[in-house]
Design an enzyme around this catalytic site. Structure first.
Site, PDB file in Angstrom:
ATOM      1  N   ASN A 154       0.855  -1.183   0.000  1.00  0.00           N
ATOM      2  CA  ASN A 154       0.000   0.000   0.000  1.00  0.00           C
ATOM      3  C   ASN A 154       0.897   1.240   0.000  1.00  0.00           C
ATOM      4  OD1 ASN A 154      -1.826   2.032   0.523  1.00  0.00           O
ATOM      5  ND2 ASN A 154      -2.320   1.345   2.616  1.00  0.00           N
ATOM      6  N   LYS A 214       0.064   4.264  -0.253  1.00  0.00           N
ATOM      7  CA  LYS A 214      -0.579   5.459   0.327  1.00  0.00           C
ATOM      8  C   LYS A 214      -0.342   6.663  -0.593  1.00  0.00           C
ATOM      9  CE  LYS A 214      -0.114   3.215   4.741  1.00  0.00           C
ATOM     10  NZ  LYS A 214      -0.002   3.305   6.192  1.00  0.00           N
ATOM     11  N   HIS A 251      -9.365   1.040   5.217  1.00  0.00           N
ATOM     12  CA  HIS A 251      -8.067   1.238   5.876  1.00  0.00           C
ATOM     13  C   HIS A 251      -8.249   2.197   7.057  1.00  0.00           C
ATOM     14  CE1 HIS A 251      -3.976   2.546   6.618  1.00  0.00           C
ATOM     15  NE2 HIS A 251      -3.594   1.438   6.020  1.00  0.00           N
ATOM     16  N   GLU A 285      -6.650   4.630   8.041  1.00  0.00           N
ATOM     17  CA  GLU A 285      -6.493   6.056   7.711  1.00  0.00           C
ATOM     18  C   GLU A 285      -7.773   6.621   7.086  1.00  0.00           C
ATOM     19  OE1 GLU A 285      -2.826   5.533   5.556  1.00  0.00           O
ATOM     20  OE2 GLU A 285      -1.870   4.984   7.439  1.00  0.00           O
ATOM     21  N   GLU A 295      -5.218  -5.072  10.779  1.00  0.00           N
ATOM     22  CA  GLU A 295      -4.204  -4.037  10.953  1.00  0.00           C
ATOM     23  C   GLU A 295      -4.458  -3.299  12.264  1.00  0.00           C
ATOM     24  OE1 GLU A 295      -2.327  -2.812   6.966  1.00  0.00           O
ATOM     25  OE2 GLU A 295      -4.093  -1.589   7.242  1.00  0.00           O
ATOM     26  N   GLY A 343       2.501   2.197  10.691  1.00  0.00           N
ATOM     27  CA  GLY A 343       3.440   3.295  10.523  1.00  0.00           C
ATOM     28  C   GLY A 343       4.190   3.685  11.781  1.00  0.00           C
ATOM     29  N   SER A 381       3.528  -2.178  10.340  1.00  0.00           N
ATOM     30  CA  SER A 381       4.983  -2.261  10.509  1.00  0.00           C
ATOM     31  C   SER A 381       5.548  -3.639  10.162  1.00  0.00           C
ATOM     32  CB  SER A 381       5.381  -1.825  11.923  1.00  0.00           C
ATOM     33  OG  SER A 381       4.993  -0.478  12.148  1.00  0.00           O
TER      34      SER A 381
END
Ligand code: PGA
Length: 251
Positions: free
Chosen positions: A9, A11, A96, A98, A168, A174, A214
């Site tokens: 991904n 992003k 996701h 985010e 996730e 991240g 991560s």
């Protein structure tokens, strides 16, 4: 069928030229092994070019990072599932963290996005995962159960079998903090058992469940060795060709 998948991904990273260079570098380093599906998820505007680049390469696929829930219309700036599919893209990441956090995407909306993706023959990679607060309060299983129920469990069995689930944990995305194999396997097993309760053993055993947060070239082998971890959804480490390929070779 349960698949082995490593999805990168990107992003909001990479210009078109940088992205195509990254794809070329990945292809150069990869062996043609279609046992592991390598999925590249670039920004929307690169989809057609990336799909064209990997179209004849065994084991490579492309994913969008999102799609809109409506078929078409006056939704300035948005991209429909049909438009995504028309680029040669076969997968789409939905939900996701985010998108959930920064764009306020709730479960009702995400269920609509899943439906729209499936109606356009895209395979949804449906993301879920708990926050650190949830884990500290020991409600992480409840949170994930609710996300599964709201986002996916209205699907008919035949549609659910097309979905890929990505666990996730928000606290691992991240941050450089990866879930331990114990935490990852524990949650993947829980997700599979919830799917079993809803759709039965055959479907739950055949559902692909990815880990994300991560995941990198150093820890991928250990994570992928867990019984219920079928691969990874990789952010940061997917931006470096050698890391992405090393992760894809970690089964
Ligand atoms: P990360 O991102 O690998 O950079 O933690 C994972 C993701 O957001 O899918």
């Amino acid at each position: 069928m349960r698949k082995k998948i490593v999805a990168g991904n990107w992003k909001m990273n990479k210009t078109l030229a940088e992205g195509l260079q990254l794809v070329d570098d990945i292809l150069k380093l990869s062996n043609e092994n279609d046992e592991v599906i390598k999925i590249i998820a670039p920004p929307f505007i690169h989809l057609a070019s990336v799909a064209e680049r990997v179209k004849s390469v065994k084991g490579f696929e492309v994913a969008a990072q999102d799609c809109h829930q409506m078929a078409k219309g006056a939704f300035t700036g948005e991209v429909s599932a049909e438009m995504v599919a028309s680029t040669g893209t076969r997968y789409v990441i939905i939900g996701h963290s985010e998108r959930r956090t920064y764009f306020g995407e709730n479960s009702k909306l995400l269920a609509q996005k899943v439906a729209s993706a499936l109606a356009n023959n895209l395979i949804p990679i449906f993301c879920l995962g708990e926050s650190m607060e949830d884990r500290n309060a020991n409600v992480h299983l409840e949170t994930v159960k609710q996300q599964l129920k709201d986002g996916l469990f209205s699907l008919l069995p035949a549609d659910f079998t097309k979905v890929i689930v990505a666990y996730e944990p928000v606290w691992a995305i991240g941050t450089g903090v990866t879930a331990t194999t114990h935490q990852a396997q524990g949650m993947h097993n829980f997700i599979r058992s919830e799917i079993n309760k809803k759709y039965g053993k055959v479907i739950s055993e055949n559902t692909t469940i990815l880990y994300g947060g991560s995941c990198n070239a150093e820890n991928a082998k250990e994570l992928f060795s867990c019984l219920d971890v079928d691969g990874g959804l990789v952010g940061g480490a997917s931006l470096k060709a050698s890391d992405f390929v090393a992760i894809a070779n970690s089964f």
